[in-house]
Design a protein around this motif. Structure first.
Motif, short mmCIF file in Angstrom:
data_model
loop_
_atom_site.label_atom_id
_atom_site.label_comp_id
_atom_site.label_asym_id
_atom_site.label_seq_id
_atom_site.Cartn_x
_atom_site.Cartn_y
_atom_site.Cartn_z
N ASP B 58 0.83 -1.21 0.00
CA ASP B 58 0.00 0.00 0.00
C ASP B 58 0.87 1.25 0.00
OD1 ASP B 58 0.40 0.91 2.87
OD2 ASP B 58 -0.35 -1.12 3.18
N ALA B 59 0.20 2.39 -0.12
CA ALA B 59 0.90 3.65 -0.41
C ALA B 59 1.86 4.08 0.69
CB ALA B 59 -0.13 4.75 -0.65
N ARG B 60 1.70 3.52 1.91
CA ARG B 60 2.65 3.87 2.96
C ARG B 60 4.06 3.40 2.59
NH1 ARG B 60 0.34 0.50 7.75
NH2 ARG B 60 0.43 -0.95 6.02
N TYR B 61 4.12 2.38 1.74
CA TYR B 61 5.41 1.74 1.48
C TYR B 61 6.00 2.00 0.10
CZ TYR B 61 4.84 -0.78 5.85
OH TYR B 61 4.71 -1.10 7.18
N THR B 62 5.32 2.83 -0.71
CA THR B 62 5.78 3.05 -2.08
C THR B 62 7.28 3.36 -2.15
OG1 THR B 62 3.60 4.00 -2.47
CG2 THR B 62 5.24 4.31 -4.21
N ILE B 63 7.70 4.34 -1.36
CA ILE B 63 9.09 4.80 -1.45
C ILE B 63 10.05 3.75 -0.88
CG2 ILE B 63 10.70 6.61 -0.73
CD1 ILE B 63 8.24 8.50 -0.62
#
Lengths: 365, 365
Positions: B58-63
């Motif tokens: 999910d977007a918390r982990y993109t980077i």
């Protein structure tokens, strides 16, 4: 844990089990076993029903169980006996026909074993059954959470006092955890996030070797776990150097959203309503797509529990629930701002349990 | 984690999957996802097969995923999309017919969802499939374990140096963890056990407010976790005051059993054989029934992994396996003695990775 609270939880569970038409529940979640018995160890299951309540554990825990759960029936399996064999013995002796299991915890392999060893039992899936109970905290749990908040806040005070620009994120995180322990915490409620500048754009950043002084602001997301396992969860920003107008704008948008969401909390209000209050403010400021997670979650024996404050969550808040309120704006390459408090739902509204100042000025180092 | 090691693990897994007759495996264990991708976050699943390998997060982990897993295909679900919906999309796009799942990890509820959203897929239970691979460590994992051992040993050195009789078990445990972090550990490999005197009779004692000086001996069971997540696990006794002959007898029995078991370790030897070497010596000294747990376990990304050194374990040791060897004698009301080292199985025998002195004399403070 006082025996009275434990007895009350077991009693409530038993009446719910009766309503579900099962004679007993096999509790396999470690946290749920703790909640229902006060036992803090692992690798142990609880069979709980009106006719019998028995903890199935092993010899490593014999003494600890005597200390923590006086009066509880225990089956201690020898080191040569598998958990499956122990379950077989206990379940056969109990003469049960319909038993619930935690379908969100029990693995497919375990259910296969259970079905194999107990052909006479009809296993009934109960998803998040004990977790439903756990959402509303009793007085002893609220007191433990207050303790967890205090340990966290005292620890943060030490971090602010000793923080230097040469310190790395990792050193900051370690000093914070060490400080919370000095104030009585068993450990950090989760690995603290100490993220400087652009690293704060990662909502779950792992502290790195980056020096705090390299960036004009620092995000700290931390909490304490009490000796009995209850947790707090806060986030604050620490700003040093001259703040830019962009930082101030992002910060004040998050703060406004957070305060408004907290104000919206009260019994009977739905979780999605609270989420939407914060989300609308962030949307309106033009940062909607940079608030990439739910608004908050329950805390307790787990760091993430029900209820969830999120766009699809229609659960109504009840007195005794404790939730985090933690909107954030994350701008890749620039950084992120999040502000988080722990809020208790009361009979006539809410009480914010956390009290670290959060106005923009107060976050200046 | 070097990309080469990750690629080699994925390749090995794919050839095993082919042998099992499945096109892909849905990896849901957090640790197994880390092992196969290098990604250190949570709440993410990996679909791995010959035709495609995709991480669902999910977007918390993109980077973080960009940083840790360069080149890996990723499906990032928005915060409004559930994991189930994300899985449905990814699985439909993959056009698979026979997919393995981790039956020892996947809960009954999750399997229900999977079956519901993918009626065309035949889900095949694979129990501890990635764990089998993980039992034998590659060169990068052995190096990480050495680092974890060094961090633990340096931390213990600090604890011994600063230990006072006024210190509580809890303070000792906290100082130990803080010291390991100072030497680069991400955290303790598990909550350290610091147990004085009779409290050492609890194999899994939780550090208490008891002062160390109240008892003539102290058991310390601790380890470090490296930044990449690998773990060490040691136990030593610290004896102060004049040792009794009973303590010396118990200690030397455990030490003799431990050294003999380590000597027995080598490729091709069964786990139960190693266990029996220690158990016989303790039996013969009359303490057999007070050695209430298995002899040891594998360590790695988890603190307890395969292989297990226990009476029923017929697994043969292989070069690259790393196991703890930790016999103990626990006498309720008196105390306990355990000694534990981490041992690597080599091509021609074994190498003890840990080197804190363990003769009775060296444990005197």
């Amino acid at each position: 844990m006082s025996k009275d609270y434990i007895a009350a939880r077991q009693k409530k569970l038993n009446s719910l089990l009766k309503r579900m038409g099962v004679e007993a529940l096999l509790v396999t979640s470690e946290t749920n076993v703790t909640y229902l018995t006060g036992f803090g160890g692992d690798s142990s299951y609880l069979l709980i029903g009106k006719a019998q309540t028995v903890l199935i554990s092993d010899a490593r825990y014999t003494i600890q169980i005597e200390e923590e759960c006086p009066g509880l029936d225990v089956y201690i399996r020898p080191s040569t006996e598998s958990m499956t064999t122990a379950l077989e013995k206990v379940l056969k002796k109990a003469h049960l026909e319909k038993v619930g299991f935690e379908s969100h915890v029990v693995t497919c392999s375990l259910l296969d074993s259970l079905s194999g060893i107990t052909p006479a039992i009809q296993w009934t899936p109960l998803d998040s059954f004990v977790e439903e109970l756990r959402m509303v905290k009793d007085a002893s749990e609220i007191e433990e959470t207050r303790k967890a908040v205090q340990q966290a806040q005292q620890g943060f005070g030490v971090l602010r006092a000793i923080l230097t620009k040469d310190m790395t994120e990792l050193q900051g995180a370690h000093e914070l955890e060490h400080a919370m322990r000095r104030f009585g915490a068993r450990q950090a409620a989760f690995d603290p996030i100490v993220a400087a500048g652009e690293r704060a754009a990662l909502p779950h950043a792992i502290p790195s070797e980056k020096r705090i002084g390299e960036s004009p602001f620092l995000l700290v997301d931390w909490g304490a776990m009490t000796q009995k396992g209850y947790r707090s969860d806060l986030t604050r920003m620490i700003i040093h150097g001259r703040p830019t107008s962009k930082l101030e704008k992002v910060y004040n948008t998050v703060l406004k959203a957070q305060c408004a969401a907290i104000e919206a909390i009260g019994p009977g209000v739905t979780c999605k309503k609270v989420d939407s209050v914060a989300r609308k403010i962030i949307d309106k400021a033009g940062f909607g797509k940079y608030f990439s997670h739910g608004l908050g979650h329950g805390i307790g024996l787990d760091i993430h529990e029900g209820p969830r404050l999120g766009a699809n969550q229609s659960t109504e808040l009840k007195p005794g629930m404790i939730v985090t309120v933690e909107p954030g704006i994350y701008l890749s390459g620039w950084g992120g701002v999040r502000i988080e408090d722990d809020v208790l739902v009361t009979r006539d509204g809410h009480e914010t349990l956390t009290s670290v100042p959060k106005e923009f000025e107060s976050s200046l180092l």
